[in-house]
Design an enzyme around this catalytic site. Structure first.
Site, mmCIF file in Angstrom:
data_model
loop_
_atom_site.group_PDB
_atom_site.id
_atom_site.type_symbol
_atom_site.label_atom_id
_atom_site.label_comp_id
_atom_site.label_asym_id
_atom_site.label_seq_id
_atom_site.Cartn_x
_atom_site.Cartn_y
_atom_site.Cartn_z
ATOM 1 N N GLU A 51 -18.890 24.529 10.137
ATOM 2 C CA GLU A 51 -20.685 24.479 10.229
ATOM 3 C C GLU A 51 -20.939 24.969 11.514
ATOM 4 O O GLU A 51 -22.044 25.890 12.001
ATOM 5 C CB GLU A 51 -20.909 23.197 9.975
ATOM 6 N N CYS A 76 -19.007 16.456 8.015
ATOM 7 C CA CYS A 76 -18.545 15.209 8.647
ATOM 8 C C CYS A 76 -19.627 14.471 9.341
ATOM 9 O O CYS A 76 -20.636 15.068 9.643
ATOM 10 C CB CYS A 76 -17.302 15.556 9.784
ATOM 11 N N LEU A 206 16.395 26.199 9.486
ATOM 12 C CA LEU A 206 15.174 25.812 8.612
ATOM 13 C C LEU A 206 13.851 26.181 9.765
ATOM 14 O O LEU A 206 12.965 25.353 9.949
ATOM 15 C CB LEU A 206 15.309 24.108 8.495
ATOM 16 N N GLU A 279 14.020 21.602 0.382
ATOM 17 C CA GLU A 279 14.867 22.787 0.019
ATOM 18 C C GLU A 279 16.396 22.651 -0.246
ATOM 19 O O GLU A 279 17.128 23.599 -0.588
ATOM 20 C CB GLU A 279 14.895 23.619 1.337
#
Length: 336
Positions: A51, A76, A206, A279
């Site tokens: 916003e 908010c 990873l 995974e």
């Protein structure tokens, strides 16, 4: 007309993936006489909200008093890292606000709407609500279910195996295109999890090395803290948390292995981890499937066959969609 501009908000919001985490992704447009005069999205956690960016982008601020502000999530109404967006909207004298989804985070949860209405602003809610909630599935799951959003991922052969019986070295089942896509997925989640056997046999990094993006927090199951510290998962590419039944510290999570899935997710929630992609290996995936604490599964089926091996997990759920990636078929499931 409201739906048209709310879709623009959704499209804008998605630009915040993944830097907005752990904040929700939010898009906002300001419309005057059926023309967009301002727009913005939440670019990253700690920066201005959607916003604020949208209002700042309006060149002629006098037009705000005759405009409608569209935003994908309730503004908010509390002071966090930035001031309340609801107060800025009121101060800008915008007469009409259209919202996509309500913000169920306890610090907001209707307070933003209340602030706007108390100022005499017309408020329309729940426009494209399903779509607006979907883009923040991680945020809503974290705050409403008190656990991270859980994604299961594995690759299987066309005859239904996930790995050889006596695996001696890493085996790539899926195509190179699928591997690149998986690295993109990793960049979109806060954490990634594998079991002890997968860490030992595959020795995975990873990381997101095939795409541009932040590496997720690496999490490995190692109940007895027996893993070799020379494994790739313990290098400096990304933080690593070791899940065990002995020690709790900055880099260790002590959990109840008799109730592994729920206990682990509770610990991750307490450490503000909103999403995790799991995974493997097979038993780790099955643990979360049987505990029914998963949200979606992404399964690659390759053209390769093994003849015998470790059976891939079985999943009984709704197929969201299927697509072809390289030489593989990718099936998306949602937990219904």
């Amino acid at each position: 007309m409201d739906k048209k501009y709310m879709q623009v908000c959704v499209d804008l919001a998605l630009k915040g993936l993944p830097l907005a985490f752990p904040n929700p992704m939010v898009g906002c447009v300001i419309v005057h006489n059926d023309s967009i005069i301002g727009q913005g999205y939440h670019q990253q956690c700690g920066s201005h909200h959607a916003e604020v960016n949208a209002i700042a982008s309006v060149e002629n601020k006098e037009l705000l008093e005759q405009s409608t502000l569209y935003v994908s999530l309730e503004p908010c109404a509390h002071f966090g890292k930035t001031p309340p967006c609801a107060d800025l909207i009121v101060k800008s004298k915008i007469p009409r606000v259209v919202l996509g989804s309500l913000d169920t985070f306890s610090e907001v949860n209707g307070k933003g709407i209340q602030r706007l209405k108390e100022a005499g602003i017309e408020v329309v809610t729940r426009v494209l609500e399903k779509e607006c909630r979907a883009i923040n599935k991680r945020f809503f799951t974290f705050h409403e279910k008190k656990r991270p959003y859980v994604i299961l991922k594995w690759a299987q052969t066309t005859d239904g195996y996930i790995a050889p019986l006596n695996q001696k070295e890493p085996l790539w089942i899926s195509s190179p295109e699928s591997k690149t896509l998986v690295h993109l997925w990793r960049s979109q989640e806060q954490a990634i999890l594998v079991g002890r056997k997968t860490a030992e046999l595959d020795n995975p990094l990873l990381t997101t090395r095939e795409v541009k993006g932040k590496n997720p927090i690496r999490i490995v199951l190692d109940s007895e803290l027996s893993l070799n510290k020379d494994l790739h998962i313990f290098n400096d590419d990304a933080p690593t948390l070791v899940v065990n039944n002995k020690l709790s510290s900055k880099n260790h999570l002590k959990v109840d292995f008799d109730n592994l899935a729920s206990s682990l997710l509770n610990e991750l929630h307490s450490r503000n981890i909103q999403s995790i992609i799991i995974e493997g290996g097979a038993q780790t995936l099955i643990t979360f499937i049987e505990a029914k604490v998963w949200d979606e599964a992404r399964v690659f089926t390759s053209k390769k066959t093994l003849g015998k091996g470790i059976q891939s997990p079985l999943i009984q759920s709704v197929i969201k969609r299927s697509e072809i990636v390289g030489d593989d078929k990718l099936t998306h499931y949602i937990n219904s």
